[in-house]
Design a protein around this motif. Structure first.
Motif, PDB file in Angstrom:
ATOM      1  N   LYS A  26       0.824  -1.213   0.000  1.00 47.30           N
ATOM      2  CA  LYS A  26       0.000   0.000   0.000  1.00 47.30           C
ATOM      3  C   LYS A  26       0.857   1.261   0.000  1.00 47.30           C
ATOM      4  O   LYS A  26       1.942   1.279   0.591  1.00 47.30           O
ATOM      5  CB  LYS A  26      -0.906   0.010   1.239  1.00 47.30           C
ATOM      6  CG  LYS A  26      -2.015  -1.015   1.150  1.00 47.30           C
ATOM      7  CD  LYS A  26      -2.877  -1.009   2.398  1.00 47.30           C
ATOM      8  CE  LYS A  26      -4.027  -2.000   2.233  1.00 47.30           C
ATOM      9  NZ  LYS A  26      -4.701  -2.294   3.504  1.00 47.30           N
ATOM     10  N   ASP A  27       0.338   2.328  -0.637  1.00 50.28           N
ATOM     11  CA  ASP A  27       1.049   3.603  -0.601  1.00 50.28           C
ATOM     12  C   ASP A  27       0.700   4.341   0.695  1.00 50.28           C
ATOM     13  O   ASP A  27      -0.025   3.798   1.542  1.00 50.28           O
ATOM     14  CB  ASP A  27       0.750   4.434  -1.860  1.00 50.28           C
ATOM     15  CG  ASP A  27      -0.709   4.885  -1.920  1.00 50.28           C
ATOM     16  OD1 ASP A  27      -1.416   4.806  -0.889  1.00 50.28           O
ATOM     17  OD2 ASP A  27      -1.146   5.313  -3.010  1.00 50.28           O
ATOM     18  N   LYS A  28       1.197   5.589   0.820  1.00 48.93           N
ATOM     19  CA  LYS A  28       1.017   6.314   2.090  1.00 48.93           C
ATOM     20  C   LYS A  28      -0.458   6.558   2.409  1.00 48.93           C
ATOM     21  O   LYS A  28      -0.835   6.712   3.558  1.00 48.93           O
ATOM     22  CB  LYS A  28       1.764   7.651   2.020  1.00 48.93           C
ATOM     23  CG  LYS A  28       3.254   7.457   2.152  1.00 48.93           C
ATOM     24  CD  LYS A  28       3.971   8.791   2.268  1.00 48.93           C
ATOM     25  CE  LYS A  28       5.464   8.548   2.249  1.00 48.93           C
ATOM     26  NZ  LYS A  28       6.161   9.328   1.246  1.00 48.93           N
ATOM     27  N   LEU A  29      -1.298   6.591   1.382  1.00 51.09           N
ATOM     28  CA  LEU A  29      -2.727   6.830   1.614  1.00 51.09           C
ATOM     29  C   LEU A  29      -3.504   5.527   1.819  1.00 51.09           C
ATOM     30  O   LEU A  29      -4.719   5.515   1.950  1.00 51.09           O
ATOM     31  CB  LEU A  29      -3.335   7.595   0.431  1.00 51.09           C
ATOM     32  CG  LEU A  29      -2.762   8.988   0.186  1.00 51.09           C
ATOM     33  CD1 LEU A  29      -3.314   9.571  -1.112  1.00 51.09           C
ATOM     34  CD2 LEU A  29      -3.105   9.904   1.362  1.00 51.09           C
ATOM     35  N   GLY A  30      -2.779   4.418   1.788  1.00 48.60           N
ATOM     36  CA  GLY A  30      -3.441   3.116   2.008  1.00 48.60           C
ATOM     37  C   GLY A  30      -3.981   2.495   0.732  1.00 48.60           C
ATOM     38  O   GLY A  30      -4.703   1.502   0.787  1.00 48.60           O
ATOM     39  N   ASN A  31      -3.632   3.073  -0.438  1.00 44.16           N
ATOM     40  CA  ASN A  31      -4.130   2.512  -1.705  1.00 44.16           C
ATOM     41  C   ASN A  31      -3.243   1.363  -2.186  1.00 44.16           C
ATOM     42  O   ASN A  31      -2.015   1.466  -2.124  1.00 44.16           O
ATOM     43  CB  ASN A  31      -4.146   3.578  -2.804  1.00 44.16           C
ATOM     44  CG  ASN A  31      -5.050   4.728  -2.431  1.00 44.16           C
ATOM     45  OD1 ASN A  31      -6.169   4.512  -1.969  1.00 44.16           O
ATOM     46  ND2 ASN A  31      -4.556   5.942  -2.588  1.00 44.16           N
ATOM     47  N   LEU A  32      -3.876   0.330  -2.691  1.00 42.90           N
ATOM     48  CA  LEU A  32      -3.116  -0.796  -3.260  1.00 42.90           C
ATOM     49  C   LEU A  32      -2.707  -0.471  -4.686  1.00 42.90           C
ATOM     50  O   LEU A  32      -3.390   0.310  -5.366  1.00 42.90           O
ATOM     51  CB  LEU A  32      -3.997  -2.044  -3.280  1.00 42.90           C
ATOM     52  CG  LEU A  32      -4.170  -2.746  -1.943  1.00 42.90           C
ATOM     53  CD1 LEU A  32      -5.286  -3.768  -2.026  1.00 42.90           C
ATOM     54  CD2 LEU A  32      -2.867  -3.414  -1.520  1.00 42.90           C
ATOM     55  N   PRO A  33      -1.627  -1.083  -5.195  1.00 44.09           N
ATOM     56  CA  PRO A  33      -1.263  -0.844  -6.594  1.00 44.09           C
ATOM     57  C   PRO A  33      -2.342  -1.381  -7.534  1.00 44.09           C
ATOM     58  O   PRO A  33      -3.054  -2.331  -7.192  1.00 44.09           O
ATOM     59  CB  PRO A  33       0.031  -1.620  -6.783  1.00 44.09           C
ATOM     60  CG  PRO A  33       0.289  -2.371  -5.546  1.00 44.09           C
ATOM     61  CD  PRO A  33      -0.723  -2.011  -4.513  1.00 44.09           C
ATOM     62  N   PHE A  34      -2.406  -0.779  -8.706  1.00 44.63           N
ATOM     63  CA  PHE A  34      -3.343  -1.192  -9.741  1.00 44.63           C
ATOM     64  C   PHE A  34      -2.733  -2.347 -10.542  1.00 44.63           C
ATOM     65  O   PHE A  34      -3.422  -3.271 -10.961  1.00 44.63           O
ATOM     66  CB  PHE A  34      -3.577   0.033 -10.628  1.00 44.63           C
ATOM     67  CG  PHE A  34      -4.481  -0.185 -11.800  1.00 44.63           C
ATOM     68  CD1 PHE A  34      -5.815  -0.511 -11.607  1.00 44.63           C
ATOM     69  CD2 PHE A  34      -4.011  -0.024 -13.099  1.00 44.63           C
ATOM     70  CE1 PHE A  34      -6.663  -0.682 -12.691  1.00 44.63           C
ATOM     71  CE2 PHE A  34      -4.841  -0.189 -14.181  1.00 44.63           C
ATOM     72  CZ  PHE A  34      -6.176  -0.527 -13.976  1.00 44.63           C
ATOM     73  N   ASP A  35      -1.397  -2.271 -10.706  1.00 42.96           N
ATOM     74  CA  ASP A  35      -0.697  -3.217 -11.574  1.00 42.96           C
ATOM     75  C   ASP A  35       0.583  -3.685 -10.874  1.00 42.96           C
ATOM     76  O   ASP A  35       1.510  -2.895 -10.692  1.00 42.96           O
ATOM     77  CB  ASP A  35      -0.356  -2.490 -12.893  1.00 42.96           C
ATOM     78  CG  ASP A  35       0.395  -3.368 -13.874  1.00 42.96           C
ATOM     79  OD1 ASP A  35       0.623  -4.554 -13.558  1.00 42.96           O
ATOM     80  OD2 ASP A  35       0.751  -2.865 -14.962  1.00 42.96           O
ATOM     81  N   VAL A  36       0.630  -4.961 -10.460  1.00 48.88           N
ATOM     82  CA  VAL A  36       1.830  -5.473  -9.786  1.00 48.88           C
ATOM     83  C   VAL A  36       2.714  -6.286 -10.739  1.00 48.88           C
ATOM     84  O   VAL A  36       3.574  -7.028 -10.304  1.00 48.88           O
ATOM     85  CB  VAL A  36       1.483  -6.329  -8.534  1.00 48.88           C
ATOM     86  CG1 VAL A  36       0.866  -5.495  -7.442  1.00 48.88           C
ATOM     87  CG2 VAL A  36       0.594  -7.517  -8.890  1.00 48.88           C
ATOM     88  N   SER A  37       2.464  -6.132 -12.053  1.00 53.51           N
ATOM     89  CA  SER A  37       3.299  -6.874 -13.005  1.00 53.51           C
ATOM     90  C   SER A  37       4.545  -6.076 -13.379  1.00 53.51           C
ATOM     91  O   SER A  37       5.422  -6.574 -14.075  1.00 53.51           O
ATOM     92  CB  SER A  37       2.505  -7.208 -14.275  1.00 53.51           C
ATOM     93  OG  SER A  37       2.236  -6.029 -15.004  1.00 53.51           O
ATOM     94  N   THR A  38       4.618  -4.827 -12.912  1.00 53.04           N
ATOM     95  CA  THR A  38       5.739  -3.971 -13.285  1.00 53.04           C
ATOM     96  C   THR A  38       7.014  -4.380 -12.548  1.00 53.04           C
ATOM     97  O   THR A  38       6.946  -5.049 -11.501  1.00 53.04           O
ATOM     98  CB  THR A  38       5.430  -2.504 -12.947  1.00 53.04           C
ATOM     99  OG1 THR A  38       5.128  -2.441 -11.557  1.00 53.04           O
ATOM    100  CG2 THR A  38       4.253  -1.974 -13.745  1.00 53.04           C
ATOM    101  N   GLU A  39       8.136  -3.940 -13.059  1.00 51.54           N
ATOM    102  CA  GLU A  39       9.448  -4.300 -12.523  1.00 51.54           C
ATOM    103  C   GLU A  39       9.545  -4.005 -11.020  1.00 51.54           C
ATOM    104  O   GLU A  39      10.100  -4.784 -10.235  1.00 51.54           O
ATOM    105  CB  GLU A  39      10.519  -3.530 -13.312  1.00 51.54           C
ATOM    106  CG  GLU A  39      11.951  -3.841 -12.954  1.00 51.54           C
ATOM    107  CD  GLU A  39      12.298  -5.330 -13.079  1.00 51.54           C
ATOM    108  OE1 GLU A  39      11.647  -6.028 -13.881  1.00 51.54           O
ATOM    109  OE2 GLU A  39      13.193  -5.788 -12.339  1.00 51.54           O
ATOM    110  N   GLN A  40       8.963  -2.900 -10.628  1.00 60.13           N
ATOM    111  CA  GLN A  40       9.011  -2.479  -9.227  1.00 60.13           C
ATOM    112  C   GLN A  40       8.549  -3.598  -8.275  1.00 60.13           C
ATOM    113  O   GLN A  40       9.102  -3.795  -7.196  1.00 60.13           O
ATOM    114  CB  GLN A  40       8.086  -1.265  -9.076  1.00 60.13           C
ATOM    115  CG  GLN A  40       8.046  -0.683  -7.696  1.00 60.13           C
ATOM    116  CD  GLN A  40       6.869   0.296  -7.570  1.00 60.13           C
ATOM    117  OE1 GLN A  40       6.158   0.568  -8.539  1.00 60.13           O
ATOM    118  NE2 GLN A  40       6.689   0.819  -6.373  1.00 60.13           N
ATOM    119  N   TYR A  41       7.522  -4.338  -8.677  1.00 59.71           N
ATOM    120  CA  TYR A  41       6.994  -5.396  -7.806  1.00 59.71           C
ATOM    121  C   TYR A  41       7.555  -6.768  -8.155  1.00 59.71           C
ATOM    122  O   TYR A  41       7.613  -7.648  -7.301  1.00 59.71           O
ATOM    123  CB  TYR A  41       5.461  -5.428  -7.899  1.00 59.71           C
ATOM    124  CG  TYR A  41       4.842  -4.137  -7.450  1.00 59.71           C
ATOM    125  CD1 TYR A  41       4.776  -3.822  -6.096  1.00 59.71           C
ATOM    126  CD2 TYR A  41       4.376  -3.208  -8.370  1.00 59.71           C
ATOM    127  CE1 TYR A  41       4.252  -2.619  -5.676  1.00 59.71           C
ATOM    128  CE2 TYR A  41       3.838  -2.005  -7.966  1.00 59.71           C
ATOM    129  CZ  TYR A  41       3.780  -1.716  -6.616  1.00 59.71           C
ATOM    130  OH  TYR A  41       3.258  -0.531  -6.210  1.00 59.71           O
TER     131      TYR A  41
END
Ligand SMILES: O=C(O)CCC(=O)C(=O)O
Ligand SMILES: [Fe+2]
Length: 405
Positions: free
Chosen positions: A231-246
């Motif tokens: 989750k980001d600082k506002l508590g939102n989950l990512p939309f797309d976890v297929s990106t390199e970051q994840y």
């Protein structure tokens, strides 16, 4: 932190103890591979699959059991597929589908856009969608359209395209919907290569099973609770976890993440509360159900209670308004598709049916009793349905032998 670590250890231990005969005997931390449970059509013993379901661990069901009915292949294979693939539409028998169902309106998601953490939905006729697929060009991703959440079974109760595999068949949710003739949770999905479903967990933290009739899907899975760290600082989950970051091995959640390719003729089990994202690697036709039963009903009830607390916090400043609790229930339904009354109606319906038929006395009735006893400790739930709950409990107490109460 402590909870998450103990969660992982817990999974590993169960995994090693219970499912030794399958491919993946190592713990989930080491082995991020999903287990394939092979069951033949004539094999009536589903205990391995049931073991995974009751322990909330994903698996892929493979073998004839997930594509046959009474010894012959599901009719959907013969009716909706053809022997030779076409360019845009793969193995889909477009002529047959169009001729039978071309005039129907189907829901379609636009995979190239994001609105409120989801793909915006539109509607078109099945014919228009099949024309689109026929001329689909994989490189034009902005236009990628995904036919999904199509209640085919509900619209065609007389057409038996497939049969729910026995291990997924104890399903209180769709049993209730079918008995009441209301919208169910049984869907058909059809999409070109590149169509995808963003990161989410399923409605009310239900289970889901999904079988590929043709094509392949890539699934990315995170165990229940594992999504919190994304989750980001506002508590939102990512939309797309297929990106390199994840996807990167270095990511601190790598050990909890599973990536799975599901082939045609296989069914996947997604446990309660597990977040997942899905990519079609080819033109793919699939059928899927969301459901709950005696095993995950406590998780669904807990999720409903937690979500109500969130709703209450959100509108806490309006507590003085008339029927504030009633407004919270309206918001709960708008957010989840269910409120306390909706959920309790399902539980009570199933309880009464099981008592009447006197079947599986302790199998379903005992977990229902446990849920209703928990409901009795929840002031709001009692406000919503006290008479019905008490009436149902009285029936249950009469029904159960003394040592089971
Ligand atoms: O197949 C898909 O695109 C999504 C399916 C899904 O999310 C599910 O079965 O729970
Ligand atoms: Fe899902």
């Amino acid at each position: 932190m402590l909870c998450e670590i103990s969660l992982v250890i817990h999974y590993s231990t169960m995994h090693q103890e219970q499912v030794k005969e399958n491919d993946c005997t190592a713990s989930l931390e080491v082995c991020n591979e999903i287990t394939r449970v092979h069951i033949d059509a004539n094999q009536t013993n589903h205990s391995v699959a049931l073991d995974y379901i009751s322990k909330n661990i994903p698996f892929i069901l493979t073998g004839d059991v997930c594509i046959t009915r009474g010894g012959s292949r599901w009719p959907i294979f013969d009716l909706w597929l053809q022997d030779e693939p076409n360019e845009g539409t793969g193995y889909l028998n477009v002529d047959y589908i169009c001729q039978k169902y071309g005039d129907e309106t189907v829901p379609v998601a636009r995979c190239g856009r994001e609105e409120y953490g989801a793909h915006p939905k539109t509607e078109m006729t099945f014919r228009e969608y099949l024309n689109y697929l026929t001329s689909f060009n994989n490189s034009s991703h902005t236009d990628c359209l995904y036919l999904k959440d199509y209640h085919f079974m509900r619209s065609h109760p007389d057409v038996e395209l497939y049969e729910t595999p026995a291990c997924f068949s104890s399903d209180w949710l769709n049993e209730y919907c079918c008995d009441k003739g209301i919208d169910d949770y049984r869907f058909v999905y059809m999409g070109p290569k590149g169509s995808w479903t963003p990161f989410h967990a399923d409605v009310l933290r239900s289970y889901s099973w999904s079988a590929n009739v043709c094509g392949k899907k890539r699934w990315i899975l995170y165990p229940s609770g594992g999504e919190d760290k994304l989750k980001d600082k506002l508590g939102n989950l990512p939309f797309d976890v297929s990106t390199e970051q994840y996807a990167s091995v270095a990511h601190h959640l790598y050990k909890q993440r599973m990536e799975v390719v599901q082939e045609a003729g296989e069914a996947i089990f997604i446990p309660s509360g597990w977040h997942h994202q899905v990519h079609n690697l080819e033109v793919t036709l699939s059928v899927n159900h969301n459901w709950f039963n005696r095993n995950n009903v406590p998780k669904c009830w807990q999720y409903l209670q937690e979500t109500l607390s969130c709703v209450q916090r959100q509108i806490d400043d309006c507590r003085d308004m008339h029927d504030w609790h009633g407004h919270c229930q309206v918001l709960l339904r708008a957010y989840l598709g269910f409120n306390y009354g909706d959920f309790l109606k399902i539980i009570i319906h199933i309880a009464k049916k099981r008592i009447l038929t006197n079947e599986d006395a302790n199998y379903d009735v005992q977990p229902i009793l446990a849920i209703l006893q928990s409901v009795c400790k929840d002031e709001i739930a009692l406000q919503v349905s006290q008479v019905e709950v008490n009436d149902c409990l009285a029936h249950l107490y009469k029904h159960l032998p003394d040592n089971k109460k």
